[in-house]
Every structure is written in C-alpha cells, then in structure tokens.
Design a protein around this motif. Structure first.
Motif: not given
Length: 307
Positions: A40-48, A188-193, A195-200
C-alpha cells in the motif's frame, strides 16, 4: 429512510464486503501484514496520489485553505477530546491513546473508497480527499509519535522516516507536475493508471487484514466512549466549523464525510510501538470501525443534504 438504505447498500456495504474478505483471509492464512502495508505505502498509494493530483483541476489557494481548516479542526478536536478524557478520569497514558484515536481517522483505507463511491470518481473531490490523507499521515507520524514515548528509534528519527515514504513524494510530484503542466510519457501514464486502479480493492482488503491482526482481551467503557466520540463528535464539530467558515459544496461534503471515518489503524500501530497499553487503542479502532457502518452512512446522508 430509503435514501439511507441506498447509501448503506451502495457505498458502505461494498466496502464492508472487501474488509470482511481481508479479515477472513488474514485469519485463515496469516498473511504477512507488514508486506501488505508495504504494498500500500510503496506501490499503489503513491501512484494513486500522484495521478489524482496530476489529473485534477486544482485550485491551489483552495487546497491551502483546506489544509488550514484541517489544522483548526485538529486543534478543536484536541481540546474537546481532552475535556472528555478528563471527565472520564483517564490516566495520562490512556488519555494520550484516547486523544490520538480521535485525532487520527481512517482517511486512506476507508475514506478514499468512500469518496470514490460517493462522488463517482470525481477527480476534484478526490483531490480534496488526497490532501486529507496526506495531512493525516503527516499528523499521525509527527504528533502521534511525539505524544508518546519513542522507546525504540527515537522521536526525530521516527518523524524523519515519513519523508522517506513514497506517499510524500507522490504528493510533491503530483502537485509539481500539475502546477507546471508537465506531461508524462504515455507508457508511464498507462502504468500509473493500472497501479491506481488497483488501489481501492487492495487498500480496503489490507484494512480488513490489519483489523484481523488487532488483538485485545477485554472491552472497556471508556474505549467505547472513545469510539463514539470519534464517530459522532468528530463530524458534529466539523459541521460547526464548515458552517462557521462558510465552506460549501463538494469541498464541505468531502471534508465532513472523511471526518466521520473511524479511528485509523495507525493509532493502534503507533500505540503498539510506543505505549504500555496498546490494547486500549486497539479497542477504540475495532469498535469505531464496526459502528461506522451505521454512522458513516448517516453522515453521508447529512453531508449531501445540508451542503
């Protein structure tokens, strides 16, 4: 009543089901909660956080005002909760735990998915939520640690540790890229998207796993009072301040709903490290999380009705 049931069924219940899944799987398989937290702290939350700020139409003056409001709200909450603790006759150590459990609410694992469902992925509403998440993290790992005895790593080292966390840099870079209109490469934007989608789904699952790891042997009435003050007095105080400062619309709704969140698991984690009675904080976290299914639904209804 129909609107309350609709809110509960379409916002709180979906989150509760994922929390329950995380809780059950944690009990069954004993997952490494430290690894889950790192995801959470190092992967999805920063991207989100980065993408939410990067894609938002941010009014920077408004966000500064939101931060100032949160500071005033925290100060007012501190005074009120301290008075309640004194009326309950709590010991000094328990008063700190009681206070921290009220000051640190679950703006991230719980508040973010609620915001996403209430405002239907509105990036503007989420930018307000992100600021509250960051404020809560910084507040918890600064005052939260300073308020207790840092027995292991020391206060300064523990506080400086926050600035090594990717969440902080997700905030700084997101605001910087937005303000200067810096474009990021499409891959990069696609990758971050992604990662963000996995956050919730991930952070709500982790919340359930974290709750399953909270252990306590008894249930104290003062801890129940702490849970109720977090869930009831917190939003009542927020309503008063929002009306006083004439804050309206989506900003007021997002702030009010988030201030109704249960006590953050961080308060129990900090207590585990720095307090002689960590079970007390765990009781407040557990009870406030369970009771929040009803209280948060009510506050969502009120927020949408009056602001």
């Amino acid at each position: 009543m129909n609107e309350f049931i609709f809110i509960f069924a379409n916002i709180i219940l979906p989150i509760g089901l994922i929390v329950a899944t995380g809780y059950i799987i944690q009990l069954k398989f004993g997952l490494d909660r430290s690894t889950l937290a790192k995801l959470s702290i190092h992967y999805v939350m920063p991207a989100f956080i980065f993408m939410s700020l990067y894609e938002s139409s941010i009014d920077f003056a408004l966000l500064i005002n939101v931060m100032l409001f949160l500071i005033i709200y925290a100060a007012a909450s501190f005074i009120v909760v301290k008075l309640i603790a004194r009326l309950l006759g709590l010991s000094q150590d328990r008063t700190v735990l009681f206070t921290n459990s009220n000051l640190f609410y679950n703006a991230g694992n719980y508040g973010v998915p609620v915001n996403d469902l209430v405002f239907r992925s509105d990036p503007y509403a989420m930018s307000i939520q992100v600021m509250m998440v960051v404020f809560q993290n910084m507040f918890a790992f600064s005052y939260g640690i300073f308020s207790l005895s840092a027995k292991n790593v020391g206060r300064t080292k523990a506080l400086l540790g926050y600035f090594k966390m990717p969440i902080f840099y997700g905030l700084v870079l997101g605001l910087t890229f937005n303000y200067f209109n810096i474009q990021i490469p499409a891959p990069v934007e696609t990758s971050l998207d992604y990662m963000r989608s996995a956050m919730i789904g991930l952070v709500v699952f982790i919340l359930g796993a974290q709750i399953a790891g909270i252990k306590f042997r008894r249930l104290r009435w003062s801890a129940l009072a702490g849970a109720l003050s977090r869930l009831l007095i917190g939003p009542v105080l927020a309503i008063g301040l929002l009306l006083l400062f004439n804050i309206e619309g989506v900003v007021a709704q997002a702030i009010l709903i988030t201030t109704a969140m249960p006590a953050a698991v961080n308060s129990a984690i900090i207590a585990q490290e720095y307090s002689d009675d960590p079970e007390y904080a765990a009781e407040i976290v557990m009870m406030s999380t369970l009771l929040s299914a009803l209280t948060v639904s009510s506050v969502i209804y009120i927020a949408l009705a009056i602001f």
